[in-house]
Design a protein around this motif. Structure first.
Motif, PDB file in Angstrom:
ATOM      1  N   PHE A 125       2.130   9.808 -15.175  1.00 39.00           N
ATOM      2  CA  PHE A 125       0.887   9.137 -15.563  1.00 39.00           C
ATOM      3  C   PHE A 125      -0.292  10.114 -15.671  1.00 39.00           C
ATOM      4  O   PHE A 125      -0.943  10.209 -16.714  1.00 39.00           O
ATOM      5  N   ILE A 126      -0.597  10.825 -14.596  1.00 42.53           N
ATOM      6  CA  ILE A 126      -1.766  11.719 -14.614  1.00 42.53           C
ATOM      7  C   ILE A 126      -1.558  12.866 -15.593  1.00 42.53           C
ATOM      8  O   ILE A 126      -2.456  13.215 -16.373  1.00 42.53           O
ATOM      9  N   SER A 127      -0.373  13.448 -15.591  1.00 41.82           N
ATOM     10  CA  SER A 127      -0.096  14.576 -16.476  1.00 41.82           C
ATOM     11  C   SER A 127      -0.319  14.219 -17.938  1.00 41.82           C
ATOM     12  O   SER A 127      -0.934  14.978 -18.700  1.00 41.82           O
ATOM     13  N   THR A 168      -5.686   7.915 -26.779  1.00 44.53           N
ATOM     14  CA  THR A 168      -4.630   7.126 -26.147  1.00 44.53           C
ATOM     15  C   THR A 168      -3.381   7.982 -26.015  1.00 44.53           C
ATOM     16  O   THR A 168      -3.112   8.841 -26.861  1.00 44.53           O
ATOM     17  N   ARG A 169      -2.620   7.752 -24.936  1.00 48.83           N
ATOM     18  CA  ARG A 169      -1.415   8.525 -24.651  1.00 48.83           C
ATOM     19  C   ARG A 169      -0.252   7.564 -24.378  1.00 48.83           C
ATOM     20  O   ARG A 169      -0.309   6.759 -23.449  1.00 48.83           O
ATOM     21  N   SER A 170       0.803   7.691 -25.153  1.00 52.42           N
ATOM     22  CA  SER A 170       1.936   6.778 -25.034  1.00 52.42           C
ATOM     23  C   SER A 170       2.748   7.007 -23.769  1.00 52.42           C
ATOM     24  O   SER A 170       3.412   6.090 -23.270  1.00 52.42           O
ATOM     25  N   GLU A 171       2.720   8.219 -23.206  1.00 53.04           N
ATOM     26  CA  GLU A 171       3.568   8.535 -22.056  1.00 53.04           C
ATOM     27  C   GLU A 171       2.983   8.063 -20.729  1.00 53.04           C
ATOM     28  O   GLU A 171       3.702   7.995 -19.725  1.00 53.04           O
ATOM     29  N   ALA A 172       1.706   7.785 -20.686  1.00 52.56           N
ATOM     30  CA  ALA A 172       1.066   7.391 -19.429  1.00 52.56           C
ATOM     31  C   ALA A 172       1.292   5.896 -19.199  1.00 52.56           C
ATOM     32  O   ALA A 172       0.752   5.059 -19.917  1.00 52.56           O
ATOM     33  N   ILE A 173       2.089   5.582 -18.184  1.00 49.19           N
ATOM     34  CA  ILE A 173       2.442   4.181 -17.952  1.00 49.19           C
ATOM     35  C   ILE A 173       1.952   3.743 -16.571  1.00 49.19           C
ATOM     36  O   ILE A 173       2.280   4.353 -15.549  1.00 49.19           O
ATOM     37  N   TYR A 174       1.187   2.667 -16.574  1.00 53.40           N
ATOM     38  CA  TYR A 174       0.699   2.031 -15.348  1.00 53.40           C
ATOM     39  C   TYR A 174       1.541   0.788 -15.111  1.00 53.40           C
ATOM     40  O   TYR A 174       1.811   0.017 -16.039  1.00 53.40           O
ATOM     41  N   TYR A 175       1.967   0.574 -13.868  1.00 54.58           N
ATOM     42  CA  TYR A 175       2.793  -0.586 -13.539  1.00 54.58           C
ATOM     43  C   TYR A 175       1.934  -1.634 -12.832  1.00 54.58           C
ATOM     44  O   TYR A 175       1.518  -1.460 -11.686  1.00 54.58           O
ATOM     45  N   TRP A 176       1.698  -2.718 -13.545  1.00 50.41           N
ATOM     46  CA  TRP A 176       0.891  -3.827 -13.033  1.00 50.41           C
ATOM     47  C   TRP A 176       1.827  -4.839 -12.401  1.00 50.41           C
ATOM     48  O   TRP A 176       2.505  -5.610 -13.083  1.00 50.41           O
ATOM     49  N   ILE A 216       2.107   3.750 -10.456  1.00 46.77           N
ATOM     50  CA  ILE A 216       2.020   4.489 -11.715  1.00 46.77           C
ATOM     51  C   ILE A 216       3.289   5.308 -11.919  1.00 46.77           C
ATOM     52  O   ILE A 216       3.942   5.724 -10.969  1.00 46.77           O
ATOM     53  N   ASN A 217       3.619   5.537 -13.174  1.00 40.44           N
ATOM     54  CA  ASN A 217       4.742   6.376 -13.548  1.00 40.44           C
ATOM     55  C   ASN A 217       4.498   7.813 -13.079  1.00 40.44           C
ATOM     56  O   ASN A 217       3.351   8.262 -12.995  1.00 40.44           O
ATOM     57  N   LEU A 240       0.809  -1.220   0.000  1.00 34.70           N
ATOM     58  CA  LEU A 240       0.000   0.000   0.000  1.00 34.70           C
ATOM     59  C   LEU A 240       0.842   1.270   0.000  1.00 34.70           C
ATOM     60  O   LEU A 240       0.556   2.219  -0.747  1.00 34.70           O
ATOM     61  N   ALA A 241       1.864   1.328   0.844  1.00 31.22           N
ATOM     62  CA  ALA A 241       2.701   2.529   0.908  1.00 31.22           C
ATOM     63  C   ALA A 241       3.365   2.794  -0.442  1.00 31.22           C
ATOM     64  O   ALA A 241       3.423   3.942  -0.908  1.00 31.22           O
ATOM     65  N   ARG A 242       3.880   1.745  -1.077  1.00 28.47           N
ATOM     66  CA  ARG A 242       4.490   1.887  -2.406  1.00 28.47           C
ATOM     67  C   ARG A 242       3.508   2.466  -3.406  1.00 28.47           C
ATOM     68  O   ARG A 242       3.852   3.335  -4.219  1.00 28.47           O
ATOM     69  N   CYS A 243       2.270   1.995  -3.345  1.00 27.47           N
ATOM     70  CA  CYS A 243       1.219   2.474  -4.248  1.00 27.47           C
ATOM     71  C   CYS A 243       0.937   3.958  -4.029  1.00 27.47           C
ATOM     72  O   CYS A 243       0.935   4.749  -4.978  1.00 27.47           O
ATOM     73  N   ILE A 244       0.703   4.348  -2.773  1.00 29.07           N
ATOM     74  CA  ILE A 244       0.369   5.741  -2.467  1.00 29.07           C
ATOM     75  C   ILE A 244       1.520   6.667  -2.822  1.00 29.07           C
ATOM     76  O   ILE A 244       1.318   7.763  -3.378  1.00 29.07           O
ATOM     77  N   GLU A 245       2.739   6.251  -2.526  1.00 29.24           N
ATOM     78  CA  GLU A 245       3.903   7.088  -2.822  1.00 29.24           C
ATOM     79  C   GLU A 245       4.024   7.349  -4.328  1.00 29.24           C
ATOM     80  O   GLU A 245       4.446   8.430  -4.739  1.00 29.24           O
ATOM     81  N   SER A 246       3.651   6.385  -5.147  1.00 30.59           N
ATOM     82  CA  SER A 246       3.744   6.594  -6.597  1.00 30.59           C
ATOM     83  C   SER A 246       2.776   7.672  -7.063  1.00 30.59           C
ATOM     84  O   SER A 246       3.038   8.356  -8.062  1.00 30.59           O
TER      85      SER A 246
END
Length: 331
Positions: free
Chosen positions: A99-101, A198-206, A95-96, A18-24
Motif C-alpha cells: 500500500f505505502i510503496s 491514482t495508483r492501482s496497486e495500493a489496496i486498502y481493506y475496508w 492495508i495491503n 487493533l493488533a490486526r490493523c497494526i500488523e498490516s
C-alpha cells in the motif's frame, strides 16, 4: 527518494481488531514510516495493546487523549505527525503489504495520491479499482465526477496526502459534526484544486464485519446537520470545478435517507416539521430535469397541503403516506 510517511490510526475501543490493523502496517514492503496511534479515550484494552506495540517497535508512537471523536483524533495526528506524507487508517481496517510503496512512488509532483480498496463482508467482498492516472488541475472535475459515489471521495483512507498541502491550506476535519466529516474534509481538499494521481496497486481493506459504525448509528439530527453543511459545499465544488456529477441524484438520495431517519427518532413536533420541509425544498431544487419521481411528488404535495391547512391530522396523513412510500406500512 524515500519520503517519510506517517500512518495515523485513530482508536476508540478497538481492542478486537487493533493488533490486526497494526500488523498490516508493520508488514509493509516500504519501511520509511511511523505509526501514530491516537487513543481517543478508549475504555477497553486498546491502550494496553498500543503500549505493547510501542515498546516493541520504535516506529510506533502513542498519544492518549480524552474522548472527542474521530475528527479530533485525526486532527491531533496531523498536528503531531513527523512525516512529509500522511495517510489515515481506521483501527478496524487493514492495508495491503504494498500500500505505502505504491502510493509514494513518483509522488513528488502531486498533493494527493489515491489507491483502490476492497470492501470485505463476512461472506463476500466488493473491489473498487482505480487506474494509474495523473490528473492535471484542469481535469480534477473528471476525477471527482467519476468517483463521487465511492469511498475515494467519501472516506479519508485509501489515499495519501502531502502534509504541506494540508497545513498550508488549513485543512482539518470538522469536529462539530458526527456524520460526514470525512466527505467534507475531502470536498475542502478538492476546493484547493490539488494535483492528484491514482495508483492501482495500493489496496486498502475496508472490513465491514464491524457494523457498529457511526454512519450506521447516525440519526436524523446527525443527517440534518450534515446536509446543512454538505449541500453548500457540494455546490461550491460544482462551481469551482464545473459539473462533477449528477448532483441532483446524490442530494435526493440523501434526502430519502434523512426522511427515513425521522421515523426512528421521537422528535418534537416543530423539529420534525422543520426537517421534513427542508427535505421537500431540497428535492424541489435538485429535481432531475423538469420532472420529479412519482413518490417525490406525493411527498411534496402532502407537505404543501400541511403547510396550508396546518392541522395535526394532516400531518399524521403525511407521515402515513411517506411510510407507505418507503414500505413501512402494508396499507
Amino acid at each position: 527518494m524515500f519520503p517519510f510517511v506517517t500512518v495515523i490510526i485513530p482508536i476508540y475501543n478497538g481492542e478486537k481488531y487493533l493488533a490486526r490493523c497494526i500488523e498490516s502496517v508493520l508488514s509493509q514492503k516500504y519501511q520509511n514510516f511511523e505509526i501514530l496511534l491516537i487513543n481517543d479515550g478508549s475504555t477497553d484494552s486498546s491502550e494496553e495493546i498500543c503500549n505493547a506495540y510501542c515498546r516493541s517497535d520504535p516506529k510506533i508512537r502513542l498519544i492518549n487523549k480524552a474522548n472527542g471523536g474521530v475528527s479530533s483524533a485525526r486532527n491531533l495526528g496531523i498536528k503531531f505527525s513527523l512525516g512529509t506524507w500522511i495517510t489515515f487508517l481506521d483501527c478496524d481496517d487493514t492495508i495491503n503489504f504494498n500500500f505505502i510503496s505504491a502510493l509514494v512512488v513518483d509522488c513528488g509532483s502531486v498533493d494527493v495520491v489515491f489507491g483502490g480498496y476492497e470492501e470485505l463482508f463476512e461472506v463476500n467482498k466488493e473491489i473498487y479499482f482505480v487506474d494509474d492516472v495523473d490528473y492535471l488541475s484542469s481535469e480534477l472535475n473528471f476525477f471527482v465526477r467519476d468517483h463521487i459515489s465511492s469511498c475515494l471521495i467519501r472516506a479519508p483512507w485509501a489515499k495519501i496526502f502531502r502534509k504541506d498541502f494540508l497545513i498550508d491550506n488549513s485543512l482539518l476535519f470538522d469536529e462539530t459534526i458526527n456524520l460526514g466529516e470525512d466527505t467534507l474534509f475531502n470536498f475542502r481538499c478538492f476546493l484547493k484544486v490539488p494535483r492528484v494521481s491514482t495508483r492501482s496497486e495500493a489496496i486498502y481493506y475496508w472490513h465491514r464485519e464491524n457494523e457498529s459504525s457511526l454512519t450506521a448509528k447516525a440519526d436524523c439530527v446527525d443527517w440534518y446537520s450534515f446536509l446543512k453543511i454538505y449541500v453548500p459545499e457540494f455546490e461550491m465544488i460544482n462551481a469551482r470545478l464545473g459539473e462533477v456529477s449528477t448532483m441532483s441524484n446524490d442530494i435526493r438520495q440523501k434526502c430519502f435517507v434523512l426522511t427515513q431517519k425521522v421515523y426512528k427518532k421521537n422528535l418534537p413536533y416543530n423539529e420534525r416539521i422543520e426537517i421534513l420541509k427542508y427535505v421537500c425544498a431540497l428535492m424541489k431544487k435538485y429535481k432531475n430535469g423538469n420532472l420529479l419521481a412519482f413518490r417525490e411528488w406525493r411527498m411534496i404535495i402532502c407537505f404543501y397541503v400541511y403547510d396550508f391547512i396546518r392541522l395535526p391530522v394532516v400531518l399524521d396523513m403525511v407521515f402515513r403516506v411517506i411510510r407507505i412510500i418507503y414500505g413501512r406500512d402494508k396499507n
